[in-house]
Design a protein around this motif. Structure first.
Motif, short mmCIF file in Angstrom:
data_model
loop_
_atom_site.label_atom_id
_atom_site.label_comp_id
_atom_site.label_asym_id
_atom_site.label_seq_id
_atom_site.Cartn_x
_atom_site.Cartn_y
_atom_site.Cartn_z
N GLN A 225 13.91 -1.97 -33.62
CA GLN A 225 13.61 -0.64 -33.08
C GLN A 225 14.91 0.13 -32.83
O GLN A 225 15.89 -0.45 -32.38
N VAL A 226 14.88 1.42 -33.13
CA VAL A 226 16.09 2.22 -32.93
C VAL A 226 16.24 2.62 -31.45
O VAL A 226 17.32 2.55 -30.89
N PHE A 227 15.12 3.03 -30.86
CA PHE A 227 15.18 3.44 -29.45
C PHE A 227 14.19 2.60 -28.63
O PHE A 227 13.19 3.12 -28.13
N PRO A 228 14.46 1.30 -28.48
CA PRO A 228 13.49 0.43 -27.82
C PRO A 228 13.16 0.88 -26.40
O PRO A 228 12.04 0.71 -25.93
N VAL A 248 10.18 5.88 -37.23
CA VAL A 248 11.17 4.88 -36.84
C VAL A 248 12.07 5.39 -35.70
O VAL A 248 12.37 4.65 -34.78
N PHE A 249 12.46 6.64 -35.75
CA PHE A 249 13.32 7.17 -34.69
C PHE A 249 12.43 7.60 -33.52
O PHE A 249 11.85 6.74 -32.89
N HIS A 250 12.24 8.90 -33.29
CA HIS A 250 11.33 9.27 -32.21
C HIS A 250 9.90 9.42 -32.74
O HIS A 250 9.71 9.57 -33.94
N ALA A 288 20.44 4.31 -44.36
CA ALA A 288 20.05 2.90 -44.44
C ALA A 288 18.54 2.73 -44.37
O ALA A 288 18.00 1.69 -44.76
N PHE A 289 17.85 3.76 -43.88
CA PHE A 289 16.42 3.63 -43.59
C PHE A 289 15.51 4.14 -44.70
O PHE A 289 14.29 4.16 -44.55
N LEU A 290 16.09 4.57 -45.83
CA LEU A 290 15.29 5.34 -46.80
C LEU A 290 14.16 4.58 -47.49
O LEU A 290 13.26 5.20 -48.03
N ALA A 326 27.83 9.10 -46.36
CA ALA A 326 26.75 8.22 -45.93
C ALA A 326 26.85 8.00 -44.44
O ALA A 326 27.89 7.54 -43.95
N GLU A 327 25.78 8.34 -43.73
CA GLU A 327 25.73 7.96 -42.32
C GLU A 327 24.89 6.69 -42.26
O GLU A 327 23.67 6.72 -42.21
N ALA A 328 25.58 5.56 -42.38
CA ALA A 328 24.89 4.27 -42.35
C ALA A 328 25.61 3.44 -41.29
O ALA A 328 26.69 2.92 -41.53
N ILE A 329 25.00 3.39 -40.11
CA ILE A 329 25.64 2.66 -39.01
C ILE A 329 25.09 1.24 -39.06
O ILE A 329 24.16 0.90 -38.34
N VAL A 330 25.63 0.48 -39.99
CA VAL A 330 25.07 -0.84 -40.28
C VAL A 330 26.19 -1.88 -40.30
O VAL A 330 27.37 -1.54 -40.19
N HIS A 396 28.58 12.39 -31.99
CA HIS A 396 27.49 12.83 -31.12
C HIS A 396 26.56 11.68 -30.73
O HIS A 396 25.70 11.84 -29.88
N ASP A 397 26.71 10.53 -31.39
CA ASP A 397 25.80 9.41 -31.11
C ASP A 397 26.42 8.40 -30.15
O ASP A 397 27.58 8.51 -29.76
N ASP A 398 25.62 7.40 -29.85
CA ASP A 398 26.05 6.30 -29.00
C ASP A 398 27.00 5.37 -29.76
O ASP A 398 27.08 5.41 -30.98
N ILE A 399 27.66 4.51 -29.02
CA ILE A 399 28.52 3.48 -29.64
C ILE A 399 27.75 2.16 -29.58
O ILE A 399 27.34 1.73 -28.50
N ALA A 438 24.85 3.56 -20.10
CA ALA A 438 24.18 2.64 -21.02
C ALA A 438 23.13 3.41 -21.80
O ALA A 438 22.55 4.38 -21.31
N PHE A 439 22.90 2.97 -23.03
CA PHE A 439 21.93 3.63 -23.88
C PHE A 439 21.00 2.56 -24.46
O PHE A 439 21.45 1.60 -25.06
N ASN A 440 19.72 2.73 -24.23
CA ASN A 440 18.71 1.80 -24.74
C ASN A 440 19.06 0.33 -24.49
O ASN A 440 19.14 -0.48 -25.41
N ALA A 448 23.53 -3.30 -24.55
CA ALA A 448 23.20 -1.88 -24.61
C ALA A 448 24.21 -1.21 -25.50
O ALA A 448 25.30 -1.73 -25.75
N ARG A 449 23.86 -0.03 -25.99
CA ARG A 449 24.85 0.82 -26.63
C ARG A 449 25.41 1.72 -25.53
O ARG A 449 24.90 1.73 -24.41
N ILE A 450 26.48 2.44 -25.86
CA ILE A 450 27.19 3.19 -24.83
C ILE A 450 27.28 4.67 -25.19
O ILE A 450 27.52 5.02 -26.34
N ASN A 519 20.64 9.69 -23.03
CA ASN A 519 22.00 9.76 -22.49
C ASN A 519 23.05 10.28 -23.47
O ASN A 519 24.18 10.57 -23.07
N ARG A 520 22.69 10.37 -24.75
CA ARG A 520 23.69 10.89 -25.70
C ARG A 520 24.12 12.31 -25.35
O ARG A 520 25.19 12.76 -25.74
N TRP A 521 23.24 13.01 -24.58
CA TRP A 521 23.59 14.39 -24.21
C TRP A 521 24.79 14.45 -23.27
O TRP A 521 25.40 15.50 -23.12
C1 GLC Z 1 20.63 3.87 -34.91
C2 GLC Z 1 20.91 4.30 -36.28
C3 GLC Z 1 22.07 5.20 -36.34
C4 GLC Z 1 21.98 6.29 -35.30
C5 GLC Z 1 21.60 5.80 -33.96
C6 GLC Z 1 21.24 6.95 -33.07
O1 GLC Z 1 21.65 3.06 -34.47
O2 GLC Z 1 21.19 3.19 -37.10
O3 GLC Z 1 22.08 5.77 -37.60
O4 GLC Z 1 23.23 6.88 -35.16
O5 GLC Z 1 20.51 4.97 -34.06
O6 GLC Z 1 21.27 6.52 -31.75
#
Ligand code: GLC
Ligand code: GLC
Length: 651
Positions: A225-228, A248-250, A288-290, A326-330, A396-399, A438-440, A448-450, A519-521
């Motif tokens: 899950q992306v945003f559990p 998959v996202f929201h 990565a999700f296509l 490519a935005e592939a955070i993998v 703009h995203d979490d770490i 903390a994020f998700n 958690a992500r940050i 929290n990304r805001w």
């Molecule tokens: C997931 C995705 C990544 C995106 C993030 C957003 O980690 O893999 O692409 O940046 O969610 O929070």
């Protein structure tokens, strides 16, 4: 044999093109189509060859490319030819990027156009990613990543006409324009989704929809899950449609179904549309999700790569000067595949976010050593020659701390405990320096992500509150250290808007119900131009940071060894606190720069022997290009101060 089939199919397609298309001067188009058609045909057959409508769909695809070509301006065509001649133009060290919100960095696109380009140029920025600006619902927009019309600009930030003016102005000033293509999903308010909701089967086929939970439940067994925490699950029940839809996202971001060729052709059309507005670089979101496959994680699937190759080949025919990011955070082993595999030149995206380096750099900040950083870089697979990284510290995203568990173990940490430490560190519960959120958080693992702005994560917020000069200086040093690495690593550095003046967290998002859950805001702040003005006022944090970054950027652009031609070697050092990299000029390998970064708060030494083994002559006069000064040498040992870095060369 296959080539012959391909050839005769192409001839029949060209005969079937609509007369209004055939009447145009298509010479360049035909040449490029001829050169790419074999690849396009084989990819399209692998993806859709089993369908009865294959021939109709491939004709549609070619017509879409031809229409895109006809609409391309003479000026952009000239640019296409210029960049085709200078094939490796984007590997140069002269590019430095920034990501910004048109209504955060400026009031809107018009304000950006008329009042803010000067600031970018003052800093040395010549590539600008304007964050999503397309029409999206109020509230449920995921910061613009839930698009309800792929061709219309959100009226709150501007119009297509102003966007074109921005593109023209940037081109005049040799600034590259980066625009998002959000191709994995649409908003549930997009016309396609509306029609699907209204019961049109044709548009339901644009998404993954199911009458009951049987298939979704099987998918859920293998899909992460992306945003559990904030938006659990990968499917949403649509009461209007009376069906489940993959999201998959929201829940309001519906995943597009690329097993339907019409979806792919629509996206080609959208890509060419933006290319023709004068965009230089397209940032392909969430690539990565296509492709979704039952029983898999539905990430990094081979078919996702085939789709990207096809998009690239099609863009190559119509608008060959346009690059893809490519935005592939993998995982590190997956990410280089987005350049394309088994090819000399990039066959998918020429540029990719270097999330591995980003996360490793934050690890080095928290641990004050470069153990995992060096190990992680060692394990990063090589990439193609004509491909480059987008190196960033914040976006703009979490770490996410998505490094390889094996690498974590290799340097002596236990993966779970180590990630726990990192989360604690960045949420301030370790030594109270960093101010992240903390994020998700996953309650089971504590992982958690940050979120948080660069400056707040680097301790500036705490330091300013305590009004402690030493801590303030340490935070500034950390910010510069991180930039010292991304500016010299090889690839295009991408600076996040506001980081040049040390923008802190902005907690006001928690008062806005449409943002408070995300929290990304906290780090998607509006730039404070009053603070930005202080960049001209000596003695201020803004002046120190902006001045130093401006200088580093200007210096980087003059160092050919910092271009990205796979001309980097890690420098093995005995000392865990230090990262060392040798960068050499591919035209003159003896012309090299050694990058040394010390992540500890106290000074560490390197003996000159080590440097000489890697090509720096100890008898020559060493100079640190970053500061213009000679480094401190004592008894054959070079001292690198706490949280300092050098770009060493001989004069
Ligand atoms: C997931 C995705 C990544 C995106 C993030 C957003 O980690 O893999 O692409 O940046 O969610 O929070
Ligand atoms: C990307 C974006 C992120 C967004 C996601 C869904 O990862 O960077 O902000 O939430 O895609 O579009």
């Amino acid at each position: 044999m296959y080539e012959q089939v391909s050839h005769s199919l192409l001839n029949s397609i060209l005969n079937d093109l609509k007369p209004e298309i055939r009447r145009q001067d298509l010479r360049h188009f035909y040449t490029r189509l001829g050169a790419n058609f074999y690849a396009i045909h084989s990819l399209f057959s692998t993806l859709y060859g089993h369908r009865d409508d294959f021939n109709i769909q491939i004709l549609n695809l070619v017509e879409t490319m031809a229409r895109g070509y006809i609409q391309r301006s003479a000026e952009l065509e000239e640019l296409d030819m210029k960049r085709e001649r200078d094939h490796n133009w984007f590997l140069s060290q002269k590019w430095v990027g920034m990501a910004l919100y048109s209504n955060g960095f400026a009031e809107n696109l018009e304000d950006l156009l008329h009042n803010r380009i000067g600031y970018l140029q003052e800093l040395g920025i010549n590539m600008v990613h304007i964050m999503p600006i397309l029409k999206c619902p109020v509230g449920q927009s995921d910061g613009g990543y839930a698009v309800s019309d792929f061709r219309q600009i959100d009226e709150r930030v501007g119009t297509l006409n102003i966007f074109r003016q921005v593109a023209n102005e940037f081109r005049k000033r040799e600034i590259l324009l980066v625009h998002d293509i959000i191709l994995n999903h649409t908003s549930d308010e997009h016309a396609w989704a509306q029609k699907a909701k209204a019961g049109e089967a044709h548009y339901q086929d644009y998404y993954y929809t199911f009458e009951d939970r049987r298939i979704p439940d099987i998918y859920e067994q293998s899909m992460p899950q992306v945003f559990p925490g904030t938006d659990p699950g990968n499917f949403t029940w649509s009461g209007e449609m009376q069906r489940w839809v993959m999201s998959v996202f929201h829940h309001y971001q519906w995943d597009l179904n690329y097993s339907n060729p019409e979806v792919l052709i629509q996206i080609v059309d959208i890509i060419l549309f933006w290319a023709n507005q004068g965009v230089d670089v397209l940032r392909l979101d969430a690539v990565a999700f296509l492709w979704k496959r039952l029983g898999s994680t539905c990430q990094n699937e081979r078919h996702a790569h085939l789709i990207l190759q096809l998009l690239k080949d099609c863009c190559q025919v119509t608008a060959p000067s346009v690059l893809f990011i490519a935005e592939a955070i993998v995982a590190p082993v997956e990410v280089t595949k987005y350049f394309g595999e088994d090819a000399i030149v990039a066959k998918e995206c020429e540029v990719a976010y270097n999330a591995t380096l980003m996360a490793l750099l934050w690890d080095a900040i928290a641990t004050k050593n470069a153990k995992l950083l060096c190990q992680g870089l060692k394990s990063l697979p090589g990439k193609l020659d004509r491909a480059t990284w987008l190196n960033y510290v914040r976006c703009h995203d979490d770490i996410g701390f998505g490094f390889d568990d094996q690498d974590i173990r290799a340097v002596g940490y236990e993966p779970r405990a180590h990630r726990r430490f990192l989360t604690d560190y960045f949420t301030g519960s370790f030594d109270g320096q960093a101010r992240g959120l903390a994020f998700n958080r996953d309650d089971a693992t504590g992982d958690a992500r940050i979120c948080g702005s660069l400056a707040s994560l680097a301790g500036l917020e705490t330091a300013l509150e305590a009004d402690d000069q030493a801590l303030i200086q340490a935070a500034i040093d950390r910010i510069l250290l991180l930039h010292g690495v991304i500016l010299s690593f090889g690839g295009i550095p991408l600076i996040y808007n506001g980081d040049g003046i040390g923008t802190l967290n902005d907690y006001s998002f928690s008062d806005d119900p449409s943002k408070s859950h995300d929290n990304r805001w906290v780090h998607r702040t509006k730039i404070d131009w009053k603070r930005a003005e202080r960049r001209n006022q000596p003695g201020t944090v803004e002046h120190s940071l902006f001045g130093a970054m401006q200088k580093l950027i200007a210096i980087r652009k003059e160092i050919p060894a910092f271009a990205d031609f796979n001309n980097r070697e890690l420098l093995p050092l005995e000392n865990d606190h230090l990262l060392g990299m040798v960068r050499f000029n591919p035209q003159r390998p003896s012309d090299l720069v050694v990058v040394i970064a010390n992540f500890d708060s106290s000074a560490h030494g390197i003996d000159l022997e080590t440097l000489s083994r890697h090509g720096l002559n100890p008898r020559g006069r060493l100079v640190d290009l970053a500061s213009g000064l000679s480094p401190l040498l004592q008894d054959g040992v070079l001292a690198v101060g706490g949280q300092q870095f050098h770009w060493l060369t001989e004069t």
